[in-house]
Design a protein around this motif. Structure first.
Motif, mmCIF file in Angstrom:
data_model
loop_
_atom_site.group_PDB
_atom_site.id
_atom_site.type_symbol
_atom_site.label_atom_id
_atom_site.label_comp_id
_atom_site.label_asym_id
_atom_site.label_seq_id
_atom_site.Cartn_x
_atom_site.Cartn_y
_atom_site.Cartn_z
ATOM 1 N N PRO A 155 -52.286 -88.163 56.758
ATOM 2 C CA PRO A 155 -51.927 -87.691 58.065
ATOM 3 C C PRO A 155 -52.686 -89.065 58.752
ATOM 4 O O PRO A 155 -52.349 -89.207 59.977
ATOM 5 C CB PRO A 155 -52.759 -86.588 58.231
ATOM 6 N N ALA A 156 -53.790 -89.828 58.253
ATOM 7 C CA ALA A 156 -54.203 -90.913 58.970
ATOM 8 C C ALA A 156 -53.409 -91.762 59.443
ATOM 9 O O ALA A 156 -53.560 -92.448 60.488
ATOM 10 C CB ALA A 156 -55.571 -91.560 58.284
ATOM 11 N N THR A 157 -52.401 -92.116 58.728
ATOM 12 C CA THR A 157 -51.329 -93.000 58.877
ATOM 13 C C THR A 157 -50.037 -92.550 59.271
ATOM 14 O O THR A 157 -48.961 -93.353 59.367
ATOM 15 C CB THR A 157 -51.160 -94.145 57.825
ATOM 16 N N ARG A 158 -49.684 -91.068 58.840
ATOM 17 C CA ARG A 158 -48.568 -90.645 59.092
ATOM 18 C C ARG A 158 -47.449 -91.328 58.208
ATOM 19 O O ARG A 158 -46.400 -91.709 58.343
ATOM 20 C CB ARG A 158 -48.020 -90.720 60.547
ATOM 21 N N GLU A 159 -47.982 -91.404 56.935
ATOM 22 C CA GLU A 159 -47.261 -92.050 55.895
ATOM 23 C C GLU A 159 -47.114 -91.216 54.555
ATOM 24 O O GLU A 159 -48.180 -90.566 54.424
ATOM 25 C CB GLU A 159 -47.484 -93.461 55.521
ATOM 26 N N GLN A 189 -42.915 -85.141 43.764
ATOM 27 C CA GLN A 189 -43.643 -83.893 43.914
ATOM 28 C C GLN A 189 -44.164 -84.294 45.496
ATOM 29 O O GLN A 189 -45.186 -85.112 45.297
ATOM 30 C CB GLN A 189 -44.915 -83.720 42.929
ATOM 31 N N LEU A 190 -43.912 -83.414 46.447
ATOM 32 C CA LEU A 190 -44.462 -83.510 47.793
ATOM 33 C C LEU A 190 -45.706 -82.848 47.681
ATOM 34 O O LEU A 190 -46.076 -81.706 47.453
ATOM 35 C CB LEU A 190 -43.721 -82.814 48.703
ATOM 36 N N ILE A 191 -46.813 -83.598 48.075
ATOM 37 C CA ILE A 191 -48.139 -83.162 48.209
ATOM 38 C C ILE A 191 -48.841 -83.152 49.594
ATOM 39 O O ILE A 191 -48.741 -84.465 50.051
ATOM 40 C CB ILE A 191 -49.150 -83.815 47.179
ATOM 41 N N THR A 192 -49.269 -82.361 50.243
ATOM 42 C CA THR A 192 -49.998 -82.535 51.423
ATOM 43 C C THR A 192 -51.183 -81.499 51.646
ATOM 44 O O THR A 192 -50.987 -80.313 51.190
ATOM 45 C CB THR A 192 -48.964 -82.486 52.537
ATOM 46 N N ALA A 193 -52.260 -82.019 52.163
ATOM 47 C CA ALA A 193 -53.409 -81.196 52.292
ATOM 48 C C ALA A 193 -53.680 -80.827 50.843
ATOM 49 O O ALA A 193 -54.345 -79.531 50.939
ATOM 50 C CB ALA A 193 -53.352 -80.226 53.154
ATOM 51 N N GLY A 194 -53.691 -81.422 49.895
ATOM 52 C CA GLY A 194 -54.186 -81.056 48.468
ATOM 53 C C GLY A 194 -53.281 -80.203 47.668
ATOM 54 O O GLY A 194 -53.396 -79.735 46.626
ATOM 55 N N GLU A 195 -52.045 -79.601 48.428
ATOM 56 C CA GLU A 195 -51.367 -78.670 47.839
ATOM 57 C C GLU A 195 -49.914 -79.186 47.242
ATOM 58 O O GLU A 195 -49.189 -80.066 48.401
ATOM 59 C CB GLU A 195 -51.128 -77.498 48.698
ATOM 60 N N SER A 196 -49.343 -78.980 46.319
ATOM 61 C CA SER A 196 -48.106 -79.400 45.886
ATOM 62 C C SER A 196 -46.876 -78.292 46.327
ATOM 63 O O SER A 196 -47.204 -77.043 46.353
ATOM 64 C CB SER A 196 -47.907 -79.568 44.601
ATOM 65 N N HIS A 197 -46.040 -78.909 46.975
ATOM 66 C CA HIS A 197 -44.837 -78.228 47.201
ATOM 67 C C HIS A 197 -43.745 -78.024 46.563
ATOM 68 O O HIS A 197 -42.379 -77.840 47.089
ATOM 69 C CB HIS A 197 -44.745 -78.148 48.909
ATOM 70 N N GLY A 198 -43.596 -78.645 45.371
ATOM 71 C CA GLY A 198 -42.346 -78.898 44.727
ATOM 72 C C GLY A 198 -41.829 -80.422 44.941
ATOM 73 O O GLY A 198 -42.025 -81.060 45.548
ATOM 74 N N GLY A 259 -49.792 -83.097 58.924
ATOM 75 C CA GLY A 259 -49.888 -82.706 57.468
ATOM 76 C C GLY A 259 -49.218 -81.286 57.024
ATOM 77 O O GLY A 259 -49.306 -80.785 55.784
ATOM 78 N N THR A 260 -49.064 -80.564 58.121
ATOM 79 C CA THR A 260 -48.541 -79.032 57.767
ATOM 80 C C THR A 260 -47.262 -78.952 57.228
ATOM 81 O O THR A 260 -46.323 -79.816 57.972
ATOM 82 C CB THR A 260 -48.469 -78.307 59.395
ATOM 83 N N TYR A 261 -47.134 -78.235 56.181
ATOM 84 C CA TYR A 261 -45.793 -78.005 55.647
ATOM 85 C C TYR A 261 -44.909 -76.920 56.099
ATOM 86 O O TYR A 261 -45.542 -75.821 56.249
ATOM 87 C CB TYR A 261 -45.848 -77.914 53.937
ATOM 88 N N SER A 262 -43.694 -77.227 56.146
ATOM 89 C CA SER A 262 -42.822 -75.778 56.683
ATOM 90 C C SER A 262 -41.560 -76.071 56.123
ATOM 91 O O SER A 262 -41.064 -77.276 55.613
ATOM 92 C CB SER A 262 -42.796 -75.896 58.222
#
Length: 647
Positions: A155-159, A189-198, A259-262
């Motif tokens: 999230p710091a670099t939005r990358e 595997q997509l990871i954001t905020a320490g959580e994998s979303h598949g 970094g919020t996933y939806s």
């Protein structure tokens, strides 16, 4: 059976089907451009030529068929599949086209949103942006859900930071990667905020406009292969490669700046299979092209067999035409019948793709995926076996490169594991036949099906084909116990499938949480048989429906015989099962074999006309044993006509 001539135009119209105009457009394009195969080139030259041919094809407008109208395409998914099928004489070009427009471009269309469409699709259609489809990994080929490449959001670099964590996570066998690709759709595997979303897909640049590898990307050449050497397959590694947040193909899952996933789909499993389901076009294309390659091989072998002579016919002073031998007919004509059957089944499949793509029917999507998996498996195996039979039927001539069969054999061999390993795909078909599967989204492999078995009541359901009403009418009208009665044949295929599925259901019901894997693994042969007999029945029904559509009585009569040959040769191949389960008697089993022999003899005079009916573009038929045979055949026909003038 009559020996009346075909109505060639009506037969071609029936075979060309709904996308006849697309087939003609490709035939015309092939006539205007030099798109032939190049087996005699070294690897680098072959790759360069295939890229040049890809760009020529792009200018023809053919690749635009499957892309959205808003970006200059035609929005015709079915036409896009059919156009690739027509490239069977240059399979390197077909595969490279499939990677560029079917996989890479198709992923951007299906998984991206308007931003991605506007930014990339025009350059993808024109081949100005050559791309890759980077899904398969060294450690995970069939098990896509367990891919190890990561895309971690910063999230710091939005990358997103795309990374290959270990050797087994490298992207493997990636088309367009070794030489030409500049961007890849990377599954990670997509990871954001320490959580994998598949698993999700991102657009990752791999080379700049000058062809230099991008920072953090390492590419290796897979090297020369057994075939398809015009395609530059490579391995890709990512070392903390950063891409903008907007490069996420976010139709089914998005990450906000913080970094919020939806996602519009709550279940991770359902989301994964929805994403994969949108990419089914590639699997259907492989099935169609495999079938087309088998047709080309059969045309070469049958034209040669109709002209070649071996051994004296007693009392005539003439040598026997090779195709007059029953053993030779047996090698080729049942395969020809199956090619016709698979052609009509493929046509139904492409129509289903087109219809499902225009709607939002989840059940129809699942059924499409199951049928596509089964037909891809059966058709690619058919191509492998048929091309080998054709090679043998042509003797030493079939081994010469100039006669095309060696190239067809080498180029199609990988199709049995390309776009899904066939054994795994048949497991997917079997799973789709089990009651209550339609709402489940477990893995498609052994473990996924084992979990399903343990968690669900397992029964069996037989999916009906698009031809169901016609088939039911024929079955209802049948009261004969005759092997040439279509109703009897249909009922026998139907009964075999119902019996196999019921037995599979009873075996799998023994599973519980503790023994699910063992129960499934011990029944795996049964699982694969269930899938095969299901596809056999769908293919027969598609052939029956096509015969019903045929308007010309002469063509209908010949196609009816060809359908008999497909049905009875399939029964003959599985004679042991039908005898073991007392579906046919030993006497009837012998009658089936006798009928197959008689049908081969009746169809023999029409064999060359039947392969000609496929409408394979003439540019692809270059084998001297076929083109020379055709010249000899025409000369013989002229001599016969002169010696036997009409009254």
């Amino acid at each position: 059976m009559t020996n009346a001539a075909f109505d060639a135009g009506e037969l071609r119209s029936l075979l060309d089907g709904r996308w006849a105009s697309v087939r003609e457009k490709v035939r015309d394009s092939l006539g205007e451009n030099e798109l032939g195969n190049a087996d005699d080139l070294d690897t680098e030259s072959h790759r360069a030529r295939t890229l040049e041919q890809l760009r020529l094809l792009a200018k023809s407008g053919v690749p635009e068929l499957g892309f959205p109208v808003a970006q200059g395409g035609s929005g015709d998914q079915g036409g896009s599949v059919v156009s690739l099928e027509m490239l069977c004489g240059n399979l390197s070009l077909m595969v490279k086209s499939g990677v560029q427009w079917g996989l890479f471009g198709g992923a951007v269309v299906a998984l991206g949103t308007e931003h991605h469409h506007e930014s990339y699709l025009r350059d993808i259609m024109s081949a100005e942006l050559p791309g890759c489809f980077a899904m398969t990994e060294t450690g995970h080929g069939s098990d896509v859900q367990s891919l190890r490449t990561t895309a971690t959001y910063d999230p710091a670099t939005r990358e997103f930071v795309v990374h290959t964590p270990h050797e087994a996570a490298r992207k493997e066998y990636i088309g367009n990667a070794a030489r030409d690709g500049r961007m890849a759709v990377v599954f990670a595997q997509l990871i954001t905020a320490g959580e994998s979303h598949g698993v999700h897909a991102l657009l990752v640049p791999i080379r700049d406009a000058s062809g230099n590898t991008c920072e953090g990307v390492r590419i290796e050449d897979c090297g020369r292969k057994a075939g398809l050497n015009g395609v530059d397959n490579g391995r890709i590694y990512f070392d903390q490669v950063r891409v903008p947040r907007e490069n996420l193909l976010n139709r089914y899952g998005d990450v906000a700046e913080d970094g919020t996933y939806s996602s519009p789909i709550d279940s991770q499993g359902k989301r994964f299979f929805t994403m994969l389901g949108t990419l089914i076009r590639g699997r259907i294309s492989v099935a169609g092209t495999s079938g087309a390659a088998a047709k080309l091989a059969l045309e070469i072998a049958l034209r040669y067999a109709d002209a070649r002579r071996q051994f004296d016919r007693p009392g005539t002073g003439e040598e026997v035409v090779v195709l007059d031998y029953l053993a030779h007919q047996r090698k080729l004509l049942p395969a020809l019948a199956k090619s016709y059957a698979l052609h009509f089944a493929q046509e139904e499949l492409v129509q289903a793709l087109d219809e499902v793509g225009r709607g939002d029917d989840e059940r129809a999507q699942r059924e499409l995926e199951s049928r596509a998996a089964g037909l891809k498996a059966i058709t690619t195996w058919h191509a492998t076996h048929t091309i080998q039979a054709c090679r043998e039927a042509c003797g030493g001539a079939g081994y010469l490169t100039e006669n095309q069969l060696a190239g067809l054999k080498a180029d199609t061999d990988v199709f049995t594991t390309f776009e899904g390993d066939n054994t795994v795909l048949l497991q997917l078909v079997a799973k789709g036949l089990l009651t209550d599967y339609k709402d489940q989204f477990d893995g498609i492999g052994t473990l996924g099906l084992a979990k399903f078995v343990a968690d669900q009541f397992v029964g069996a359901v037989i999916e009906r084909s698009a031809a169901h009403s016609i088939v039911q009418r024929i079955i209802d009208a049948s009261n004969k116990d005759d092997i040439l009665d279509r109703g009897w044949q249909l009922k026998l295929f139907d009964d075999r499938e119902a019996h196999v599925l019921d037995g599979l259901g009873r075996r799998l019901r023994k599973a519980n949480k503790d023994n699910a894997f063992e129960v499934f693994n011990n029944a795996q042969d049964h699982v694969l048989r269930a899938a095969r007999v299901h596809i056999d029945r769908l293919v027969l029904e598609a052939f029956v429906a096509a015969v019903d559509r045929c308007q010309d009585p002469r063509n209908a009569e010949i196609l009816d015989k060809l359908c008999d040959l497909y049905a009875l040769s399939t029964i003959e191949e599985d004679k042991a099962w039908f005898l073991e389960h007392e579906r046919i008697s030993p006497r009837r089993a012998k009658s089936v074999t006798q009928a197959v022999n008689e049908l081969c003899g009746e169809l023999r005079p029409h064999a060359v006309d039947l392969v000609d009916g496929f409408g394979t573009p003439r540019q692809w038929l270059t084998a001297p044993i076929a083109t020379g045979a055709e010249s000899s055949r025409q000369e013989a026909q002229r001599a016969h006509d002169e010696a036997n003038p009409l009254p």
